[in-house]
Design a protein around this motif. Structure first.
Motif, PDB file in Angstrom:
ATOM      1  N   CYS A  91      -1.779  32.908-107.194  1.00  0.00           N
ATOM      2  CA  CYS A  91      -1.002  32.474-106.033  1.00  0.00           C
ATOM      3  C   CYS A  91      -1.477  31.125-105.512  1.00  0.00           C
ATOM      4  O   CYS A  91      -0.680  30.305-105.062  1.00  0.00           O
ATOM      5  CB  CYS A  91      -1.091  33.504-104.903  1.00  0.00           C
ATOM      6  SG  CYS A  91      -0.236  35.046-105.262  1.00  0.00           S
ATOM      7  N   LEU A  92      -2.777  30.891-105.567  1.00  0.00           N
ATOM      8  CA  LEU A  92      -3.326  29.634-105.062  1.00  0.00           C
ATOM      9  C   LEU A  92      -2.781  28.429-105.816  1.00  0.00           C
ATOM     10  O   LEU A  92      -2.711  27.329-105.276  1.00  0.00           O
ATOM     11  CB  LEU A  92      -4.857  29.647-105.129  1.00  0.00           C
ATOM     12  CG  LEU A  92      -5.536  30.554-104.121  1.00  0.00           C
ATOM     13  CD1 LEU A  92      -7.046  30.576-104.363  1.00  0.00           C
ATOM     14  CD2 LEU A  92      -5.246  30.133-102.701  1.00  0.00           C
ATOM     15  N   LEU A  93      -2.373  28.613-107.061  1.00  0.00           N
ATOM     16  CA  LEU A  93      -1.797  27.512-107.840  1.00  0.00           C
ATOM     17  C   LEU A  93      -0.488  27.021-107.246  1.00  0.00           C
ATOM     18  O   LEU A  93      -0.115  25.866-107.406  1.00  0.00           O
ATOM     19  CB  LEU A  93      -1.550  27.955-109.289  1.00  0.00           C
ATOM     20  CG  LEU A  93      -2.776  28.267-110.124  1.00  0.00           C
ATOM     21  CD1 LEU A  93      -2.355  28.846-111.473  1.00  0.00           C
ATOM     22  CD2 LEU A  93      -3.624  27.021-110.315  1.00  0.00           C
ATOM     23  N   PHE A  94       0.234  27.897-106.554  1.00  0.00           N
ATOM     24  CA  PHE A  94       1.568  27.571-106.066  1.00  0.00           C
ATOM     25  C   PHE A  94       1.656  27.398-104.555  1.00  0.00           C
ATOM     26  O   PHE A  94       2.728  27.122-104.038  1.00  0.00           O
ATOM     27  CB  PHE A  94       2.552  28.658-106.525  1.00  0.00           C
ATOM     28  CG  PHE A  94       2.584  28.803-108.014  1.00  0.00           C
ATOM     29  CD1 PHE A  94       3.249  27.873-108.799  1.00  0.00           C
ATOM     30  CD2 PHE A  94       1.902  29.836-108.639  1.00  0.00           C
ATOM     31  CE1 PHE A  94       3.266  27.984-110.178  1.00  0.00           C
ATOM     32  CE2 PHE A  94       1.910  29.959-110.014  1.00  0.00           C
ATOM     33  CZ  PHE A  94       2.599  29.028-110.785  1.00  0.00           C
ATOM     34  N   VAL A  98      -2.809  26.426 -98.990  1.00  0.00           N
ATOM     35  CA  VAL A  98      -3.844  27.458 -99.047  1.00  0.00           C
ATOM     36  C   VAL A  98      -4.929  27.008-100.009  1.00  0.00           C
ATOM     37  O   VAL A  98      -4.673  26.739-101.169  1.00  0.00           O
ATOM     38  CB  VAL A  98      -3.261  28.819 -99.493  1.00  0.00           C
ATOM     39  CG1 VAL A  98      -4.358  29.862 -99.603  1.00  0.00           C
ATOM     40  CG2 VAL A  98      -2.185  29.271 -98.530  1.00  0.00           C
ATOM     41  N   VAL A  99      -6.139  26.899 -99.504  1.00  0.00           N
ATOM     42  CA  VAL A  99      -7.253  26.451-100.327  1.00  0.00           C
ATOM     43  C   VAL A  99      -8.153  27.615-100.732  1.00  0.00           C
ATOM     44  O   VAL A  99      -8.798  27.567-101.759  1.00  0.00           O
ATOM     45  CB  VAL A  99      -8.134  25.439 -99.555  1.00  0.00           C
ATOM     46  CG1 VAL A  99      -8.706  24.416-100.487  1.00  0.00           C
ATOM     47  CG2 VAL A  99      -7.401  24.748 -98.442  1.00  0.00           C
ATOM     48  N   ARG A 100      -8.169  28.643 -99.891  1.00  0.00           N
ATOM     49  CA  ARG A 100      -9.090  29.745-100.134  1.00  0.00           C
ATOM     50  C   ARG A 100      -8.511  31.020 -99.514  1.00  0.00           C
ATOM     51  O   ARG A 100      -7.928  30.991 -98.448  1.00  0.00           O
ATOM     52  CB  ARG A 100     -10.433  29.407 -99.488  1.00  0.00           C
ATOM     53  CG  ARG A 100     -11.499  30.441 -99.665  1.00  0.00           C
ATOM     54  CD  ARG A 100     -12.835  29.989 -99.086  1.00  0.00           C
ATOM     55  NE  ARG A 100     -12.826  30.136 -97.627  1.00  0.00           N
ATOM     56  CZ  ARG A 100     -13.193  29.173 -96.784  1.00  0.00           C
ATOM     57  NH1 ARG A 100     -13.593  28.018 -97.223  1.00  0.00           N
ATOM     58  NH2 ARG A 100     -13.176  29.379 -95.486  1.00  0.00           N
TER      59      ARG A 100
END
Length: 107
Positions: A91-94, A98-100
């Protein structure tokens, strides 16, 4: 409904206004806001993040709750965290902002 004054099943929430000259909600509702301190959010200065608080209940609290009647065990929560771990990385890729994603467990 037991923890906020004037809360009802029809109107269970509370709109909190922050800023200078406002009442200190930490003192008014210490049990409700204490968990935010674990993440460094003291409700007095800007917090660079988003916090979610879920209605997780013990069996005893769930039996009395007007919000969530299903209990949630510590093992169930840990399993949920584990199940979310792999998809969270993807999910963080998209998600640009959101960094963390962080979860804390207090035993």
């Amino acid at each position: 409904l037991d923890y906020l004054p004037d809360a009802s099943a029809r109107d269970p929430g509370l709109l909190v206004h922050f800023g200078p000259g406002r009442a200190d909600v930490r003192e008014a509702f210490p049990d409700q806001f204490r968990p935010y301190l674990l993440f460094g959010c003291d409700l007095r200065k800007n917090f660079d993040g988003t916090l979610f608080r879920f209605p997780l209940r013990t069996a005893e609290a769930a039996a009395r709750s007007g919000i969530k009647s299903a209990p949630c065990t510590p093992d169930a929560i840990l399993n949920l965290f584990s199940a979310f771990q792999a998809p969270a990385r993807m999910c963080l890729l998209f998600l640009r902002s959101v960094v963390r994603v962080e979860a804390k467990v207090r035993l």
